[in-house]
Design a protein around this motif. Structure first.
Motif, PDB file in Angstrom:
ATOM      1  N   TYR A  22      84.818  69.243  58.949  1.00 41.42           N
ATOM      2  CA  TYR A  22      84.915  68.410  60.146  1.00 41.42           C
ATOM      3  C   TYR A  22      85.060  66.953  59.738  1.00 41.42           C
ATOM      4  O   TYR A  22      84.796  66.570  58.582  1.00 41.42           O
ATOM      5  CB  TYR A  22      83.701  68.599  61.058  1.00 41.42           C
ATOM      6  N   ILE A  23      85.511  66.132  60.692  1.00 39.31           N
ATOM      7  CA  ILE A  23      85.678  64.692  60.474  1.00 39.31           C
ATOM      8  C   ILE A  23      84.684  63.955  61.341  1.00 39.31           C
ATOM      9  O   ILE A  23      84.542  64.246  62.536  1.00 39.31           O
ATOM     10  CB  ILE A  23      87.116  64.249  60.817  1.00 39.31           C
ATOM     11  N   TYR A  37      79.573  68.293  51.258  1.00 42.60           N
ATOM     12  CA  TYR A  37      80.381  67.362  50.491  1.00 42.60           C
ATOM     13  C   TYR A  37      81.125  66.446  51.464  1.00 42.60           C
ATOM     14  O   TYR A  37      81.340  66.800  52.621  1.00 42.60           O
ATOM     15  CB  TYR A  37      81.398  68.118  49.630  1.00 42.60           C
ATOM     16  N   SER A  38      81.521  65.271  50.976  1.00 40.07           N
ATOM     17  CA  SER A  38      82.258  64.353  51.841  1.00 40.07           C
ATOM     18  C   SER A  38      83.291  63.580  51.040  1.00 40.07           C
ATOM     19  O   SER A  38      83.177  63.412  49.818  1.00 40.07           O
ATOM     20  CB  SER A  38      81.310  63.370  52.539  1.00 40.07           C
ATOM     21  N   PHE A  39      84.308  63.115  51.756  1.00 40.16           N
ATOM     22  CA  PHE A  39      85.339  62.249  51.172  1.00 40.16           C
ATOM     23  C   PHE A  39      85.746  61.230  52.222  1.00 40.16           C
ATOM     24  O   PHE A  39      85.903  61.556  53.399  1.00 40.16           O
ATOM     25  CB  PHE A  39      86.572  63.043  50.742  1.00 40.16           C
ATOM     26  N   ASN A  40      85.926  59.987  51.770  1.00 37.48           N
ATOM     27  CA  ASN A  40      86.484  58.972  52.659  1.00 37.48           C
ATOM     28  C   ASN A  40      87.197  57.902  51.850  1.00 37.48           C
ATOM     29  O   ASN A  40      86.908  57.691  50.670  1.00 37.48           O
ATOM     30  CB  ASN A  40      85.408  58.338  53.551  1.00 37.48           C
ATOM     31  N   ASP A  41      88.150  57.282  52.476  1.00 36.46           N
ATOM     32  CA  ASP A  41      88.805  56.078  51.971  1.00 36.46           C
ATOM     33  C   ASP A  41      89.158  55.255  53.202  1.00 36.46           C
ATOM     34  O   ASP A  41      90.216  55.426  53.796  1.00 36.46           O
ATOM     35  CB  ASP A  41      90.044  56.400  51.143  1.00 36.46           C
ATOM     36  N   PHE A  42      88.236  54.399  53.603  1.00 37.49           N
ATOM     37  CA  PHE A  42      88.385  53.672  54.852  1.00 37.49           C
ATOM     38  C   PHE A  42      89.598  52.744  54.847  1.00 37.49           C
ATOM     39  O   PHE A  42      90.113  52.378  55.908  1.00 37.49           O
ATOM     40  CB  PHE A  42      87.114  52.876  55.144  1.00 37.49           C
ATOM     41  N   LEU A  75      85.767  68.213  47.315  1.00 36.84           N
ATOM     42  CA  LEU A  75      86.323  67.014  47.954  1.00 36.84           C
ATOM     43  C   LEU A  75      86.439  65.839  46.993  1.00 36.84           C
ATOM     44  O   LEU A  75      86.350  64.670  47.398  1.00 36.84           O
ATOM     45  CB  LEU A  75      85.505  66.623  49.199  1.00 36.84           C
ATOM     46  N   ASN A  76      86.651  66.148  45.714  1.00 39.84           N
ATOM     47  CA  ASN A  76      87.014  65.123  44.743  1.00 39.84           C
ATOM     48  C   ASN A  76      88.531  64.953  44.749  1.00 39.84           C
ATOM     49  O   ASN A  76      89.280  65.933  44.862  1.00 39.84           O
ATOM     50  CB  ASN A  76      86.560  65.523  43.331  1.00 39.84           C
ATOM     51  N   GLU A  77      88.978  63.725  44.609  1.00 41.71           N
ATOM     52  CA  GLU A  77      90.409  63.456  44.649  1.00 41.71           C
ATOM     53  C   GLU A  77      91.110  63.987  43.403  1.00 41.71           C
ATOM     54  O   GLU A  77      90.701  63.702  42.283  1.00 41.71           O
ATOM     55  CB  GLU A  77      90.655  61.957  44.793  1.00 41.71           C
ATOM     56  N   ILE A  78      92.183  64.749  43.615  1.00 36.06           N
ATOM     57  CA  ILE A  78      93.011  65.254  42.530  1.00 36.06           C
ATOM     58  C   ILE A  78      94.229  64.362  42.338  1.00 36.06           C
ATOM     59  O   ILE A  78      94.579  63.979  41.223  1.00 36.06           O
ATOM     60  CB  ILE A  78      93.492  66.690  42.809  1.00 36.06           C
TER      61      ILE A  78
END
Length: 236
Positions: A22-23, A37-42, A75-78
């Protein structure tokens, strides 16, 4: 019918491992039985779409900055693809997961559906130019469904146009294998077999904000609760 409280701006879906996405406040969350886990790039603005087709290579599309981010299962950036900076400098509306390190994209400049390899940065136009306004597209490894203001079209990985039908004021749609779950005025419709068969779905009397379909279950989010139910079909 199962009902679970969920605080989210958008419900994204359930992956093949039954993990929840979800977001909330411009961050993507993945909830498993043991971890969140979470990922963001505001700096990239709001998330436009999240594709869970391959849970090991999750595709996030950021429309404000014409950028795609590929994430692993934690949710790590590849990899990141900024179409503004990387030749051939594409102007993209929508990006979803394809096979072999490729993305299904809609090229705004050429008005064509394309496959884009984010390792080699090569593009492969698939469709003839589409004169209508693009709305969205959904895909799996073999097929892509392109929704415009007038039509819903089905293409295969080789660019062949397989089927189409009028866009009957559809609000949104998701796919599971070769089945499409479409929403229209809070009514759910299942379209299958090359867009040729239509079924109405008996759904709970709730305001449908987001939806998702897996092999056996239908997930509906009303803004407060996530509802999980089995499909009940009525032939149209």
């Amino acid at each position: 019918m199962e009902k679970t409280a969920l605080t989210a701006n958008r419900f994204v879906g359930i992956d093949s491992y039954n993990d929840l996405y979800y977001i909330h406040k411009r961050s993507l969350y993945k909830k498993t039985p043991s971890n969140t886990y979470s990922f963001n790039d505001f700096q990239l603005g709001a998330i436009g779409s999240v594709d869970l087709l391959n849970p090991l290579k999750i595709t996030i599309y950021y429309p404000d900055f014409n950028t795609v981010v590929i994430l692993d299962n934690r949710l790590n950036e590849i990899q990141r693809v900024n179409f503004n900076l990387q030749p051939p400098f594409l102007n993209v509306a929508g990006a979803t997961t394809a096979n072999d390190n490729r993305l299904w994209i809609f090229n705004i400049d050429s008005q064509q559906l394309e496959l884009y390899n984010y390792r080699t940065h090569k593009q492969q136009p698939l469709s003839l130019p589409v004169s209508e306004t693009y709305v969205t597209h959904q895909s799996n490894f073999n097929f892509c469904y392109l929704l415009t203001e007038n039509k819903l079209r089905m293409y295969n990985i080789y660019g062949s146009a397989l089927a189409s039908l009028p866009n009957d004021s559809y609000d949104n749609f998701v796919i599971n294998k070769e089945r499409l779950l479409v929403s229209k005025d809070n009514q759910l419709i299942l379209i299958s077999e090359n867009l040729s068969k239509t079924y109405f779905i008996k759904s709970p009397e709730i305001a449908i904000k987001d939806l998702y379909l897996t092999d056996d279950f239908l997930y509906l989010y009303d803004g407060e609760f996530l509802h999980k139910t089995t499909l009940t079909l009525t032939k149209n």
